[in-house]
Design an enzyme around this catalytic site. Structure first.
Site, PDB file in Angstrom:
ATOM      1  N   LYS A   1      14.422 -11.973  30.468  1.00  0.00           N
ATOM      2  CA  LYS A   1      13.275 -11.266  31.060  1.00  0.00           C
ATOM      3  C   LYS A   1      13.690  -9.804  31.185  1.00  0.00           C
ATOM      4  O   LYS A   1      14.334  -9.406  32.143  1.00  0.00           O
ATOM      5  CB  LYS A   1      12.964 -11.874  32.431  1.00  0.00           C
TER       6      LYS A   1
ATOM      7  N   GLY B   1      20.486  -5.376  38.268  1.00  0.00           N
ATOM      8  CA  GLY B   1      19.372  -4.635  38.861  1.00  0.00           C
ATOM      9  C   GLY B   1      19.758  -4.127  40.235  1.00  0.00           C
ATOM     10  O   GLY B   1      20.943  -4.004  40.554  1.00  0.00           O
TER      11      GLY B   1
ATOM     12  N   THR C   1      20.217  -3.837  44.410  1.00  0.00           N
ATOM     13  CA  THR C   1      20.851  -4.722  45.397  1.00  0.00           C
ATOM     14  C   THR C   1      19.821  -5.546  46.166  1.00  0.00           C
ATOM     15  O   THR C   1      20.017  -6.748  46.388  1.00  0.00           O
ATOM     16  CB  THR C   1      21.737  -3.884  46.345  1.00  0.00           C
TER      17      THR C   1
ATOM     18  N   THR D   1      16.797  -6.457  45.158  1.00  0.00           N
ATOM     19  CA  THR D   1      16.281  -7.484  44.236  1.00  0.00           C
ATOM     20  C   THR D   1      17.314  -8.595  44.062  1.00  0.00           C
ATOM     21  O   THR D   1      16.966  -9.782  44.041  1.00  0.00           O
ATOM     22  CB  THR D   1      15.962  -6.883  42.848  1.00  0.00           C
TER      23      THR D   1
ATOM     24  N   GLU E   1      24.994  -8.099  39.067  1.00  0.00           N
ATOM     25  CA  GLU E   1      25.499  -6.736  38.853  1.00  0.00           C
ATOM     26  C   GLU E   1      24.486  -5.805  39.497  1.00  0.00           C
ATOM     27  O   GLU E   1      23.364  -5.662  39.001  1.00  0.00           O
ATOM     28  CB  GLU E   1      25.623  -6.435  37.351  1.00  0.00           C
TER      29      GLU E   1
ATOM     30  N   CYS F   1      24.145   3.103  36.582  1.00  0.00           N
ATOM     31  CA  CYS F   1      24.704   2.564  37.825  1.00  0.00           C
ATOM     32  C   CYS F   1      26.099   3.114  38.094  1.00  0.00           C
ATOM     33  O   CYS F   1      26.561   3.094  39.231  1.00  0.00           O
ATOM     34  CB  CYS F   1      24.736   1.043  37.745  1.00  0.00           C
TER      35      CYS F   1
ATOM     36  N   GLU G   1      21.364   4.511  47.470  1.00  0.00           N
ATOM     37  CA  GLU G   1      21.355   4.791  46.031  1.00  0.00           C
ATOM     38  C   GLU G   1      20.070   5.547  45.669  1.00  0.00           C
ATOM     39  O   GLU G   1      18.974   5.070  45.940  1.00  0.00           O
ATOM     40  CB  GLU G   1      21.423   3.480  45.244  1.00  0.00           C
TER      41      GLU G   1
HETATM   42  P1  NAD Z   1      15.222  -3.962  39.762  1.00  0.00           P
HETATM   43  O1  NAD Z   1      16.099  -4.735  40.682  1.00  0.00           O
HETATM   44  O2  NAD Z   1      13.959  -3.423  40.275  1.00  0.00           O
HETATM   45  O3  NAD Z   1      14.831  -4.839  38.478  1.00  0.00           O
HETATM   46  C1  NAD Z   1      15.796  -5.428  37.636  1.00  0.00           C
HETATM   47  C2  NAD Z   1      15.166  -6.600  36.910  1.00  0.00           C
HETATM   48  O4  NAD Z   1      14.859  -7.612  37.854  1.00  0.00           O
HETATM   49  C3  NAD Z   1      13.848  -6.269  36.199  1.00  0.00           C
HETATM   50  O5  NAD Z   1      13.772  -6.997  34.988  1.00  0.00           O
HETATM   51  C4  NAD Z   1      12.818  -6.788  37.185  1.00  0.00           C
HETATM   52  O6  NAD Z   1      11.597  -7.125  36.588  1.00  0.00           O
HETATM   53  C5  NAD Z   1      13.513  -8.017  37.721  1.00  0.00           C
HETATM   54  N1  NAD Z   1      13.036  -8.473  39.047  1.00  0.00           N
HETATM   55  C6  NAD Z   1      12.436  -7.753  40.018  1.00  0.00           C
HETATM   56  N2  NAD Z   1      12.121  -8.549  41.057  1.00  0.00           N
HETATM   57  C7  NAD Z   1      12.548  -9.802  40.747  1.00  0.00           C
HETATM   58  C8  NAD Z   1      12.517 -11.054  41.416  1.00  0.00           C
HETATM   59  N3  NAD Z   1      11.994 -11.186  42.620  1.00  0.00           N
HETATM   60  N4  NAD Z   1      13.050 -12.125  40.800  1.00  0.00           N
HETATM   61  C9  NAD Z   1      13.607 -12.006  39.577  1.00  0.00           C
HETATM   62  N5  NAD Z   1      13.664 -10.853  38.886  1.00  0.00           N
HETATM   63  C10 NAD Z   1      13.137  -9.756  39.467  1.00  0.00           C
HETATM   64  O7  NAD Z   1      16.169  -2.822  39.176  1.00  0.00           O
HETATM   65  P2  NAD Z   1      15.745  -1.635  38.225  1.00  0.00           P
HETATM   66  O8  NAD Z   1      14.988  -0.642  39.045  1.00  0.00           O
HETATM   67  O9  NAD Z   1      15.156  -2.176  36.975  1.00  0.00           O
HETATM   68  O10 NAD Z   1      17.186  -1.037  37.846  1.00  0.00           O
HETATM   69  C11 NAD Z   1      17.864  -0.119  38.613  1.00  0.00           C
HETATM   70  C12 NAD Z   1      18.921  -0.786  39.464  1.00  0.00           C
HETATM   71  O11 NAD Z   1      19.815  -1.526  38.644  1.00  0.00           O
HETATM   72  C13 NAD Z   1      19.794   0.199  40.203  1.00  0.00           C
HETATM   73  O12 NAD Z   1      20.009  -0.260  41.504  1.00  0.00           O
HETATM   74  C14 NAD Z   1      21.094   0.178  39.421  1.00  0.00           C
HETATM   75  O13 NAD Z   1      22.247   0.545  40.145  1.00  0.00           O
HETATM   76  C15 NAD Z   1      21.155  -1.241  39.001  1.00  0.00           C
HETATM   77  N6  NAD Z   1      22.033  -1.406  37.844  1.00  0.00           N
HETATM   78  C16 NAD Z   1      23.238  -2.031  38.028  1.00  0.00           C
HETATM   79  C17 NAD Z   1      24.110  -2.163  36.958  1.00  0.00           C
HETATM   80  C18 NAD Z   1      25.460  -2.841  37.109  1.00  0.00           C
HETATM   81  O14 NAD Z   1      26.074  -3.133  36.094  1.00  0.00           O
HETATM   82  N7  NAD Z   1      25.921  -3.099  38.323  1.00  0.00           N
HETATM   83  C19 NAD Z   1      23.736  -1.683  35.704  1.00  0.00           C
HETATM   84  C20 NAD Z   1      22.504  -1.051  35.560  1.00  0.00           C
HETATM   85  C21 NAD Z   1      21.645  -0.935  36.643  1.00  0.00           C
END
Ligand code: NAD
Length: 476
Positions: free
Chosen positions: A174, A227, A229, A231, A249, A283, A380
């Site tokens: 997804k 994604g 923290t 979420t 992650e 990130c 963040e």
């Molecule tokens: P997000 O948490 O909003 O979304 C990430 C993914 O999760 C998307 O595909 C989204 O549709 C899905 N999602 C959202 N709600 C969900 C739910 N309730 N159940 C299941 N899936 C759900 O994050 P974002 O805004 O897309 O990305 C930015 C974040 O990602 C930042 O916090 C960044 O630090 C983090 N990030 C972490 C790493 C790492 O390796 N640690 C790498 C890249 C990004």
């Protein structure tokens, strides 16, 4: 007419069952460039069923054959690098040059890396005196769910798909609803490469709907999530009671520590990248810069001057350094934090404004004068906004670095080797870079401490996550 993206299930492109679509917007122009399925649990059910059916044959496919197919997919991505880089740029706002240099080559590398890793994998045997021989089987889990963010779309999606299917699992991915284009192209390329139907399934849609359904599906054995923290906590709440294996992650607020004995030219040039690459939407960006007091003012002056030379604008122009932020909401969030920094008593020494043009652009922004407890140093922001704070000695630098709930990565700049090792050992983060940044070896463990995540990816850590260890004990 905007392109219509379809779900990829069982090797076929399908409309969402509910017939509802979501607009996909180019953040640099605000134009709708595609419609994507607003999938729900019925589409997830279809995809999981296809993956479940494909699993026995794929798991039984010899590693050499799985490897050959993954290498073909890597070749197909490489052959289409320019097109994929362009799709990534118009979908996410990142510069085309970065997508060409970083995102797409890394997707190729991810498939090559895991395609060949499975040819060199080994397992353990434990001999119990003269009584027994134990050996460990590492078997694929079945259907795995892969959820990825928008900031490095194909880079992170392939970082999950490659080890999952290399290890013999089938998957339902997804991708972020904000960046579906390269995932869709990957689906087409997987067909060209000959990956059997049902091995890779891609369901587009919102996290709270399609993503949530995936994390709650009884036939999904594991969830690999990258994604935010908050979420991630929700994903864990849904997946944990169903006893799914979980890899999380999550977010970061990474320290970039610069001691007075550092090679300042190198530290400044690299800090410009670690602060502003991909508009700060990585990130691993070092958003909290701590500088030893004796060089603080010089650093701020030179770093500020370098930041002011960066060009913000059309992501497709090769001369652009920073493209657009991902969305109007994210732009609002980032500019709100700049206002908050001022309210908290900070001084904006570079940037600080939204760029006056269509699209979601913000200047590279440097803030000084804030304490480590301020919200701007705790939360963040995930944009081109960094703080610079002086420190007096090593102990204070360590205290500052460890003063958040996050623990993803850290950078240390010093010529004192002993100090570098000493500080690295006590920083709470899954990755520490010394005199460099974002230098990645795909074999090393990657992941976060504290609220930056649970589990490790990379090399054999990924293959272990995507397999179940089974001990077989034979009496001698
Ligand atoms: P997000 O948490 O909003 O979304 C990430 C993914 O999760 C998307 O595909 C989204 O549709 C899905 N999602 C959202 N709600 C969900 C739910 N309730 N159940 C299941 N899936 C759900 O994050 P974002 O805004 O897309 O990305 C930015 C974040 O990602 C930042 O916090 C960044 O630090 C983090 N990030 C972490 C790493 C790492 O390796 N640690 C790498 C890249 C990004």
């Amino acid at each position: 007419m905007a392109q219509q993206i379809l779900n990829f299930i069982d090797g076929m492109f399908r409309e969402p069952r509910d017939g509802i679509w979501i607009d996909d917007v180019n953040p640099a122009t605000e134009e709708v460039i595609a419609g994507i399925p607003d999938s729900d649990s019925a589409d997830i059910d279809d995809a999981v069923l296809a993956a479940k059916r494909a699993f026995p044959a794929w798991a039984a496919t010899p590693a050499a054959e799985r490897s050959r197919l993954l290498l073909r997919l890597a070749d197909a991505i490489e052959k289409n690098l320019d097109e994929l880089a362009r799709l990534e740029s118009i979908d996410s706002g990142k510069t085309l040059s970065l997508a060409r240099r970083l995102d797409i080559p890394r997707a190729v590398a991810n498939f090559r890396f895991f395609a060949t890793a499975i040819l060199h994998d080994a397992s353990e045997a434990h001999v119990t005196d003269n009584a027994a021989l134990n050996y460990t089987l590492r078997q694929p889990l079945g259907v795995v769910g892969l959820i990825s963010p928008w900031n490095l779309p194909l880079y992170l999606l392939s970082w999950k798909i490659a080890p999952a299917i290399a290890a013999g699992n089938t998957c339902v991915a997804k991708p972020s609803e904000l960046t579906p284009l390269t995932a869709n192209r990957l689906a087409e390329l997987s067909l060209e490469a000959g990956i059997p139907p049902g091995v890779i399934n891609i369901v587009h849609g919102l996290g709270a709907k399609a993503g949530r359904a995936l994390t709650r599906h009884d036939d999904v054995a594991a969830i690999s999530f990258t994604g935010g923290t908050v979420t991630g906590a929700g994903v864990a709440a849904n997946a944990a009671p169903r006893f799914k294996k979980l890899s999380l992650e999550l977010g970061g607020k990474n320290p970039n520590i610069i001691f007075a004995d550092a090679d300042l030219d190198d530290a400044i040039a690299t800090s410009v990248r670690s602060s502003f690459w991909n508009q700060g939407e990585i990130c691993l960006c070092g958003s909290r810069i701590f500088v030893e007091r004796s060089i603080h003012d010089t650093f701020v002056e030179r770093f500020g001057a370098a930041a002011r030379t960066l060009r913000v604008g059309d992501p497709l122009d090769d001369l652009t350094d920073l493209g657009a932020l991902i969305s109007a909401e994210h732009l609002q969030k980032v500019t709100r934090y700049i206002e908050l920094a001022k309210e908290e008593g900070g001084a904006v020494v570079a940037g600080g404004r939204q760029v006056d043009r269509k699209g979601f652009f913000v200047e590279p922004t440097i803030i000084t004068g804030l304490g480590t407890g301020c919200r701007v140093l705790q939360e963040e922001i995930f944009g081109p906004v960094v703080t610079v704070t002086p420190f007096d000695d090593e102990a204070e630098a360590i205290r500052f670095a460890n003063s958040t709930r996050y623990g993803l990565s850290a950078t240390i700049w010093t010529r004192d080797l002993q100090r570098a090792h000493r500080v690295a050992a006590v920083i709470d983060s899954g990755t520490v870079w010394i005199n460099c940044w974002l230098l990645r070896d795909l074999r090393v463990p990657f992941g976060g401490m504290k609220e930056s995540g649970v589990g490790r990816e990379g090399g054999f850590e990924s293959l272990r996550f995507f397999t179940e260890a089974k001990n077989v004990c034979v009496r001698l």
